[in-house]
Scaffold this motif. Sequence first.
Motif, PDB file in Angstrom:
ATOM      1  N   GLN A 125      20.640  18.909 -39.804  1.00 17.88           N
ATOM      2  CA  GLN A 125      19.952  19.458 -38.627  1.00 17.88           C
ATOM      3  C   GLN A 125      18.631  18.745 -38.380  1.00 17.88           C
ATOM      4  OE1 GLN A 125      19.754  23.654 -39.531  1.00 17.88           O
ATOM      5  NE2 GLN A 125      21.745  24.071 -38.604  1.00 17.88           N
ATOM      6  N   VAL A 126      17.950  18.366 -39.466  1.00 16.55           N
ATOM      7  CA  VAL A 126      16.651  17.710 -39.339  1.00 16.55           C
ATOM      8  C   VAL A 126      16.799  16.235 -38.947  1.00 16.55           C
ATOM      9  CG1 VAL A 126      14.578  16.983 -40.607  1.00 16.55           C
ATOM     10  CG2 VAL A 126      15.518  19.283 -40.953  1.00 16.55           C
ATOM     11  N   TYR A 127      17.726  15.513 -39.589  1.00 13.93           N
ATOM     12  CA  TYR A 127      17.769  14.059 -39.458  1.00 13.93           C
ATOM     13  C   TYR A 127      18.897  13.499 -38.601  1.00 13.93           C
ATOM     14  CZ  TYR A 127      14.301  14.047 -43.147  1.00 13.93           C
ATOM     15  OH  TYR A 127      13.165  14.248 -43.872  1.00 13.93           O
ATOM     16  N   GLY A 128      19.958  14.239 -38.385  1.00 16.04           N
ATOM     17  CA  GLY A 128      21.074  13.614 -37.694  1.00 16.04           C
ATOM     18  C   GLY A 128      21.979  14.573 -36.986  1.00 16.04           C
ATOM     19  N   LYS A 129      23.031  14.005 -36.445  1.00 13.80           N
ATOM     20  CA  LYS A 129      24.038  14.781 -35.743  1.00 13.80           C
ATOM     21  C   LYS A 129      25.407  14.433 -36.313  1.00 13.80           C
ATOM     22  CE  LYS A 129      21.477  14.782 -31.430  1.00 13.80           C
ATOM     23  NZ  LYS A 129      20.587  13.642 -31.337  1.00 13.80           N
ATOM     24  N   GLN A 130      26.297  15.400 -36.310  1.00 10.97           N
ATOM     25  CA  GLN A 130      27.631  15.187 -36.860  1.00 10.97           C
ATOM     26  C   GLN A 130      28.362  14.059 -36.129  1.00 10.97           C
ATOM     27  OE1 GLN A 130      28.289  16.986 -39.620  1.00 10.97           O
ATOM     28  NE2 GLN A 130      30.106  15.762 -39.946  1.00 10.97           N
ATOM     29  N   ASP A 131      28.083  13.890 -34.825  1.00  6.75           N
ATOM     30  CA  ASP A 131      28.776  12.836 -34.081  1.00  6.75           C
ATOM     31  C   ASP A 131      28.227  11.437 -34.378  1.00  6.75           C
ATOM     32  OD1 ASP A 131      26.377  13.096 -32.725  1.00  6.75           O
ATOM     33  OD2 ASP A 131      27.284  13.206 -30.736  1.00  6.75           O
ATOM     34  N   GLU A 132      27.193  11.348 -35.218  1.00  2.85           N
ATOM     35  CA  GLU A 132      26.649  10.054 -35.627  1.00  2.85           C
ATOM     36  C   GLU A 132      27.141   9.652 -37.014  1.00  2.85           C
ATOM     37  OE1 GLU A 132      22.478  10.898 -35.385  1.00  2.85           O
ATOM     38  OE2 GLU A 132      22.373  10.418 -33.266  1.00  2.85           O
TER      39      GLU A 132
ATOM     40  N   ARG B  48      41.788   8.250 -54.434  1.00  7.39           N
ATOM     41  CA  ARG B  48      40.965   8.005 -53.254  1.00  7.39           C
ATOM     42  C   ARG B  48      39.884   9.061 -53.117  1.00  7.39           C
ATOM     43  NH1 ARG B  48      42.588   6.433 -47.140  1.00  7.39           N
ATOM     44  NH2 ARG B  48      42.707   4.446 -48.191  1.00  7.39           N
ATOM     45  N   LEU B  49      38.709   8.612 -52.672  1.00  7.76           N
ATOM     46  CA  LEU B  49      37.588   9.477 -52.326  1.00  7.76           C
ATOM     47  C   LEU B  49      37.241   9.179 -50.873  1.00  7.76           C
ATOM     48  CD1 LEU B  49      34.431  10.251 -54.354  1.00  7.76           C
ATOM     49  CD2 LEU B  49      34.179   9.354 -52.055  1.00  7.76           C
ATOM     50  N   GLU B  50      37.275  10.205 -50.013  1.00  8.44           N
ATOM     51  CA  GLU B  50      36.942  10.032 -48.599  1.00  8.44           C
ATOM     52  C   GLU B  50      35.580  10.651 -48.319  1.00  8.44           C
ATOM     53  OE1 GLU B  50      39.988  10.886 -45.735  1.00  8.44           O
ATOM     54  OE2 GLU B  50      41.566  10.428 -47.192  1.00  8.44           O
ATOM     55  N   THR B  51      34.785   9.926 -47.541  1.00  9.86           N
ATOM     56  CA  THR B  51      33.410  10.347 -47.276  1.00  9.86           C
ATOM     57  C   THR B  51      33.116  10.328 -45.784  1.00  9.86           C
ATOM     58  OG1 THR B  51      32.643   9.479 -49.402  1.00  9.86           O
ATOM     59  CG2 THR B  51      30.973   9.795 -47.708  1.00  9.86           C
ATOM     60  N   THR B  52      32.419  11.366 -45.334  1.00 12.98           N
ATOM     61  CA  THR B  52      31.796  11.370 -44.018  1.00 12.98           C
ATOM     62  C   THR B  52      30.319  11.098 -44.278  1.00 12.98           C
ATOM     63  OG1 THR B  52      33.366  13.013 -43.226  1.00 12.98           O
ATOM     64  CG2 THR B  52      31.347  12.727 -41.945  1.00 12.98           C
ATOM     65  N   ARG B  53      29.808   9.999 -43.709  1.00 15.41           N
ATOM     66  CA  ARG B  53      28.460   9.515 -44.032  1.00 15.41           C
ATOM     67  C   ARG B  53      27.574   9.476 -42.798  1.00 15.41           C
ATOM     68  NH1 ARG B  53      27.342   4.534 -47.940  1.00 15.41           N
ATOM     69  NH2 ARG B  53      27.434   6.339 -49.312  1.00 15.41           N
ATOM     70  N   PHE B  54      26.324   9.895 -43.015  1.00 13.44           N
ATOM     71  CA  PHE B  54      25.276   9.766 -42.001  1.00 13.44           C
ATOM     72  C   PHE B  54      24.160   8.927 -42.605  1.00 13.44           C
ATOM     73  CE2 PHE B  54      21.093  11.044 -40.523  1.00 13.44           C
ATOM     74  CZ  PHE B  54      21.202  10.738 -39.177  1.00 13.44           C
ATOM     75  N   GLU B  55      23.646   7.957 -41.846  1.00  7.04           N
ATOM     76  CA  GLU B  55      22.546   7.111 -42.309  1.00  7.04           C
ATOM     77  C   GLU B  55      21.449   7.077 -41.265  1.00  7.04           C
ATOM     78  OE1 GLU B  55      24.032   3.162 -42.999  1.00  7.04           O
ATOM     79  OE2 GLU B  55      25.225   3.780 -44.729  1.00  7.04           O
ATOM     80  N   THR B  56      20.198   7.099 -41.739  1.00  7.53           N
ATOM     81  CA  THR B  56      19.066   6.895 -40.844  1.00  7.53           C
ATOM     82  C   THR B  56      17.939   6.222 -41.616  1.00  7.53           C
ATOM     83  OG1 THR B  56      17.635   7.920 -39.184  1.00  7.53           O
ATOM     84  CG2 THR B  56      17.955   9.164 -41.213  1.00  7.53           C
ATOM     85  N   LYS B  57      17.237   5.328 -40.932  1.00  4.85           N
ATOM     86  CA  LYS B  57      16.124   4.609 -41.547  1.00  4.85           C
ATOM     87  C   LYS B  57      14.860   5.457 -41.458  1.00  4.85           C
ATOM     88  CE  LYS B  57      14.360   0.685 -43.104  1.00  4.85           C
ATOM     89  NZ  LYS B  57      13.990   0.853 -44.480  1.00  4.85           N
ATOM     90  N   LEU B  58      14.227   5.694 -42.615  1.00  4.64           N
ATOM     91  CA  LEU B  58      12.922   6.352 -42.670  1.00  4.64           C
ATOM     92  C   LEU B  58      11.882   5.293 -43.021  1.00  4.64           C
ATOM     93  CD1 LEU B  58      13.858   9.605 -44.650  1.00  4.64           C
ATOM     94  CD2 LEU B  58      13.843   9.237 -42.181  1.00  4.64           C
ATOM     95  N   ASN B  59      10.611   5.659 -42.987  1.00  3.71           N
ATOM     96  CA  ASN B  59       9.552   4.688 -43.285  1.00  3.71           C
ATOM     97  C   ASN B  59       9.707   4.047 -44.662  1.00  3.71           C
ATOM     98  OD1 ASN B  59       8.316   5.069 -40.826  1.00  3.71           O
ATOM     99  ND2 ASN B  59       6.890   6.606 -41.593  1.00  3.71           N
ATOM    100  N   ASP B  60      10.140   4.828 -45.653  1.00  2.00           N
ATOM    101  CA  ASP B  60      10.162   4.335 -47.030  1.00  2.00           C
ATOM    102  C   ASP B  60      11.529   3.902 -47.530  1.00  2.00           C
ATOM    103  OD1 ASP B  60       7.356   4.824 -47.584  1.00  2.00           O
ATOM    104  OD2 ASP B  60       7.875   6.956 -47.448  1.00  2.00           O
ATOM    105  N   GLY B  61      12.570   4.061 -46.715  1.00  2.00           N
ATOM    106  CA  GLY B  61      13.894   3.669 -47.178  1.00  2.00           C
ATOM    107  C   GLY B  61      14.988   4.189 -46.259  1.00  2.00           C
ATOM    108  N   LEU B  62      16.217   3.995 -46.678  1.00  2.00           N
ATOM    109  CA  LEU B  62      17.384   4.428 -45.920  1.00  2.00           C
ATOM    110  C   LEU B  62      17.872   5.761 -46.478  1.00  2.00           C
ATOM    111  CD1 LEU B  62      19.535   3.639 -43.747  1.00  2.00           C
ATOM    112  CD2 LEU B  62      20.886   2.727 -45.653  1.00  2.00           C
TER     113      LEU B  62
END
Length: 187
Positions: free
Chosen positions: A19-26, A114-128
Amino acid sequence: MEIEFKNLLTADEYKQLMQVYGKQDETIWQANDYFDTPTFELRQHGAALRIRQKKEGLVLTLKEPKDDGLLETHVSLSEAEAEELFKYGLIRSDAMNEQLSRFKLTASLEHLGRLETTRFETKLNDGLLVLDQSHYLGVTDYELEFEVQTFEQGQLAFTQLLEKHQIPRRETKNKIVRFMERKAVSR
């Protein structure tokens, strides 16, 4: 070299961070198929071998412990090359076979699951910042990863991130270790 900090999350903590950093559609989907010998010879060396499937294609990755992080060897695979690994434990890449030869494996590689993942990524000032929801061997877990350039600065930023969101620090093993431990129990 990859330097990252990890923390397992509860489902509620994961939802809060999304909720703070991303959206499920991203989010992006990816699948990891893991390989080792029947007696887990790579795991005994702290190493892991996987094929990662993403929309962009297939990549074979060997991860090995090194200094403060992991040494990763990546090789792109065709569908036919992946099929040879799945069916016969064969790898056609000279570079990957050279890396694997140091482990002196005594048995053929086999597909462990197999391991399946739903991943969200966003760049912050100090890292990913990476938020993962993973499904494997009847388990669903949630994880925060924080990828950084330097260990000391990254550790401080990671700790501050957890404190900001009131998330307790939890000892967190890599996905492949969690997968392998679950696989060992299910055998």
